[in-house]
Motif scaffolding. Structure first.
Motif, PDB file in Angstrom:
ATOM      1  N   ALA A  65       8.734  -5.226   6.165  1.00 31.26           N
ATOM      2  CA  ALA A  65       8.250  -3.852   6.425  1.00 31.26           C
ATOM      3  C   ALA A  65       9.734  -3.135   7.687  1.00 31.26           C
ATOM      4  O   ALA A  65       9.407  -1.930   7.070  1.00 31.26           O
ATOM      5  CB  ALA A  65       7.090  -3.216   6.618  1.00 31.26           C
ATOM      6  N   ASN A  69      12.401  -0.921   2.371  1.00 32.90           N
ATOM      7  CA  ASN A  69      11.099   0.312   1.807  1.00 32.90           C
ATOM      8  C   ASN A  69      11.527  -0.118   0.171  1.00 32.90           C
ATOM      9  O   ASN A  69      12.029  -0.888   0.012  1.00 32.90           O
ATOM     10  CB  ASN A  69      10.768   1.626   2.531  1.00 32.90           C
ATOM     11  CG  ASN A  69      12.241   2.051   1.908  1.00 32.90           C
ATOM     12  OD1 ASN A  69      12.931   2.706   0.831  1.00 32.90           O
ATOM     13  ND2 ASN A  69      11.815   2.877   2.548  1.00 32.90           N
ATOM     14  N   THR A  89       6.868   6.294  -2.743  1.00 29.82           N
ATOM     15  CA  THR A  89       7.365   5.101  -2.092  1.00 29.82           C
ATOM     16  C   THR A  89       6.743   4.645  -0.748  1.00 29.82           C
ATOM     17  O   THR A  89       5.583   4.907  -1.267  1.00 29.82           O
ATOM     18  CB  THR A  89       8.083   6.057  -0.424  1.00 29.82           C
ATOM     19  OG1 THR A  89       9.397   7.181  -1.055  1.00 29.82           O
ATOM     20  CG2 THR A  89       8.650   5.018   0.153  1.00 29.82           C
ATOM     21  N   THR A  91       5.594   1.185   1.326  1.00 30.56           N
ATOM     22  CA  THR A  91       5.996   0.731   2.981  1.00 30.56           C
ATOM     23  C   THR A  91       5.650  -0.848   3.439  1.00 30.56           C
ATOM     24  O   THR A  91       5.544  -0.795   4.033  1.00 30.56           O
ATOM     25  CB  THR A  91       6.050   1.632   4.367  1.00 30.56           C
ATOM     26  OG1 THR A  91       4.680   1.581   3.412  1.00 30.56           O
ATOM     27  CG2 THR A  91       6.784   3.301   3.113  1.00 30.56           C
TER      28      THR A  91
END
Length: 186
Positions: A65, A69, A89, A91
């Motif tokens: 990470a 991503n 998104t 992450t």
């Protein structure tokens, strides 16, 4: 007493339905052992082409990470590696994405240069009739059709829950039979 038996029978039916749903799912780790990375020239297009994705499958992105991503994007964004307005998104470095619809699901790494370097994948979920033959009746397997000059597909490397399908199906049938049996006693 009859009410309690009916409640138990209904609970067993709910559990059976949940097990049947589970047995049709598979977990696919993107990039297999390499994971989601720019190291090693992973061909994610080729990786996806060797899989048969279905609604209910889980797509697992494992990555560092600090350096990567995952962005879920539209087709035009995917083609252009456009990170401006992703649909979602992720992450965490260990992202599980449940596929709930058929069609294309586009993902790429939003770190500058990574998508352009090939860190992107198109998960294409075909309609059920396109991905698997009709189910055979209980305990029967459909006849195999010999291929003519076509090599067999390579294994999917999915952590396959599908392998347990018949076992869970038989367990579900046994539970249903038991529920009917129990509900027959008043």
């Amino acid at each position: 007493m009859a009410f309690a038996e009916r409640v138990v029978a209904q609970a067993l039916l709910v559990v059976m339905a949940a097990l049947l749903q589970l047995c049709n799912a598979a977990v696919y780790k993107v990039g297999d052992s390499a994971g989601w990375t720019t190291i090693g020239n992973i061909d994610y297009k080729q990786w996806a082409a060797t899989k048969t994705f279905q609604v209910g499958d889980i797509i697992l992105f494992e990555y560092d990470a600090q350096f990567h991503n995952v962005m879920r994007v539209t087709h035009p964004m995917y083609k252009a590696c456009n990170v401006s307005a992703p649909l979602a998104t992720y992450t965490t470095g260990n992202d599980s994405i449940n596929i709930t619809t058929k069609g294309h699901h586009y993902f790429f790494c939003g770190v500058p240069g990574h998508c352009q370097a090939g860190q992107k994948v198109d998960i294409n979920v075909l309609r059920t009739s396109e991905t698997s033959p009709a189910q055979a009746p209980f305990g029967l397997t459909p006849p195999s059709v010999p291929s003519v000059g076509v090599p067999a597909p390579s294994p999917s490397n999915a952590i396959s829950l599908k392998a347990l399908k018949w076992s869970f199906s038989k367990l579900g049938l046994a539970m249903a039979a038991f529920a009917v049996f129990v509900s027959g006693f008043h």
